[in-house]
Design an enzyme around this catalytic site. Sequence first.
Site, PDB file in Angstrom:
ATOM      1  N   HIS A 198      -7.806   7.215   1.266  1.00  0.00           N
ATOM      2  CA  HIS A 198      -7.931   5.812   0.874  1.00  0.00           C
ATOM      3  C   HIS A 198      -6.854   4.947   1.534  1.00  0.00           C
ATOM      4  O   HIS A 198      -7.139   3.869   2.058  1.00  0.00           O
ATOM      5  CB  HIS A 198      -7.849   5.717  -0.661  1.00  0.00           C
ATOM      6  CG  HIS A 198      -8.043   4.355  -1.207  1.00  0.00           C
ATOM      7  ND1 HIS A 198      -6.986   3.588  -1.669  1.00  0.00           N
ATOM      8  CD2 HIS A 198      -9.160   3.612  -1.372  1.00  0.00           C
ATOM      9  CE1 HIS A 198      -7.458   2.433  -2.096  1.00  0.00           C
ATOM     10  NE2 HIS A 198      -8.770   2.421  -1.932  1.00  0.00           N
ATOM     11  N   ARG A 236      12.162  -1.594   0.468  1.00  0.00           N
ATOM     12  CA  ARG A 236      11.769  -2.680   1.376  1.00  0.00           C
ATOM     13  C   ARG A 236      11.569  -4.004   0.648  1.00  0.00           C
ATOM     14  O   ARG A 236      11.511  -5.054   1.268  1.00  0.00           O
ATOM     15  CB  ARG A 236      10.518  -2.276   2.151  1.00  0.00           C
ATOM     16  CG  ARG A 236      10.853  -1.263   3.240  1.00  0.00           C
ATOM     17  CD  ARG A 236       9.632  -0.478   3.708  1.00  0.00           C
ATOM     18  NE  ARG A 236       9.970   0.441   4.767  1.00  0.00           N
ATOM     19  CZ  ARG A 236      10.591   1.616   4.595  1.00  0.00           C
ATOM     20  NH1 ARG A 236      10.942   2.000   3.382  1.00  0.00           N
ATOM     21  NH2 ARG A 236      10.875   2.398   5.616  1.00  0.00           N
ATOM     22  N   SER A 274      -2.947  10.801  -2.476  1.00  0.00           N
ATOM     23  CA  SER A 274      -3.360  12.130  -2.013  1.00  0.00           C
ATOM     24  C   SER A 274      -4.717  12.129  -1.318  1.00  0.00           C
ATOM     25  O   SER A 274      -5.231  13.188  -0.980  1.00  0.00           O
ATOM     26  CB  SER A 274      -3.387  13.095  -3.205  1.00  0.00           C
ATOM     27  OG  SER A 274      -4.274  12.605  -4.192  1.00  0.00           O
ATOM     28  N   LEU A 279       0.860  -1.184   0.000  1.00  0.00           N
ATOM     29  CA  LEU A 279       0.000   0.000   0.000  1.00  0.00           C
ATOM     30  C   LEU A 279       0.892   1.228   0.000  1.00  0.00           C
ATOM     31  O   LEU A 279       1.791   1.344   0.834  1.00  0.00           O
ATOM     32  CB  LEU A 279      -0.912  -0.005   1.238  1.00  0.00           C
ATOM     33  CG  LEU A 279      -1.920  -1.151   1.268  1.00  0.00           C
ATOM     34  CD1 LEU A 279      -2.516  -1.319   2.652  1.00  0.00           C
ATOM     35  CD2 LEU A 279      -2.993  -0.937   0.230  1.00  0.00           C
ATOM     36  N   PHE A 337       2.096 -10.805   8.917  1.00  0.00           N
ATOM     37  CA  PHE A 337       1.735  -9.509   8.328  1.00  0.00           C
ATOM     38  C   PHE A 337       2.763  -9.145   7.266  1.00  0.00           C
ATOM     39  O   PHE A 337       3.833  -8.616   7.564  1.00  0.00           O
ATOM     40  CB  PHE A 337       1.650  -8.420   9.408  1.00  0.00           C
ATOM     41  CG  PHE A 337       1.129  -7.122   8.860  1.00  0.00           C
ATOM     42  CD1 PHE A 337      -0.208  -6.983   8.513  1.00  0.00           C
ATOM     43  CD2 PHE A 337       1.970  -6.039   8.674  1.00  0.00           C
ATOM     44  CE1 PHE A 337      -0.697  -5.796   8.000  1.00  0.00           C
ATOM     45  CE2 PHE A 337       1.499  -4.838   8.160  1.00  0.00           C
ATOM     46  CZ  PHE A 337       0.155  -4.727   7.823  1.00  0.00           C
TER      47      PHE A 337
END
Length: 165
Positions: A98, A137, A95, A91, A123
Amino acid sequence: MAVKGIGQVDKKYDGSNLRIGILHARWNKKIIDSLVSGAIQKLIELGVKESNIIIESVPGSFELPFGSKLFFEKQQKKQQPLDAIIPIGVLIKGSTMHFEYICESTTQQLMKLNFDLNIPVIFGVLTCLTEEQAEARAGLIEGKMHNHGEDWGAAAVEMATKFGV
């Protein structure tokens, strides 16, 4: 078991008897593919047989909790139960609000699945402010960070072997 430092345990877990499910979102394909590869690599390194790594996909991260539940049930019906599930998603903040809504609801429901399914649900959702953070990441930017998929694979094996139900 002696703890070496935060996040480092002085024990290598044996995943040779485990069946691990990976359920991944299809959004942000380049990042997802890298994270899934990292998880698979670590699972194999820890002894999980490639044939015991079951991979499915869902459209996006919001679908991961319900998809994980259905994935678990599908494997149970086939009499091939999973010992842990690694839902993998990304995710990236935009802007609008959401991002916050999806992060919060997905996190809460994945956590709840640990108790509902009675197996470890790791997770594996990156929640990043920028695409560059997500790429770092996922191990896609050399020298920035390592692939977090590897951490998730290691966590799945540790939790399933340590607390297998």
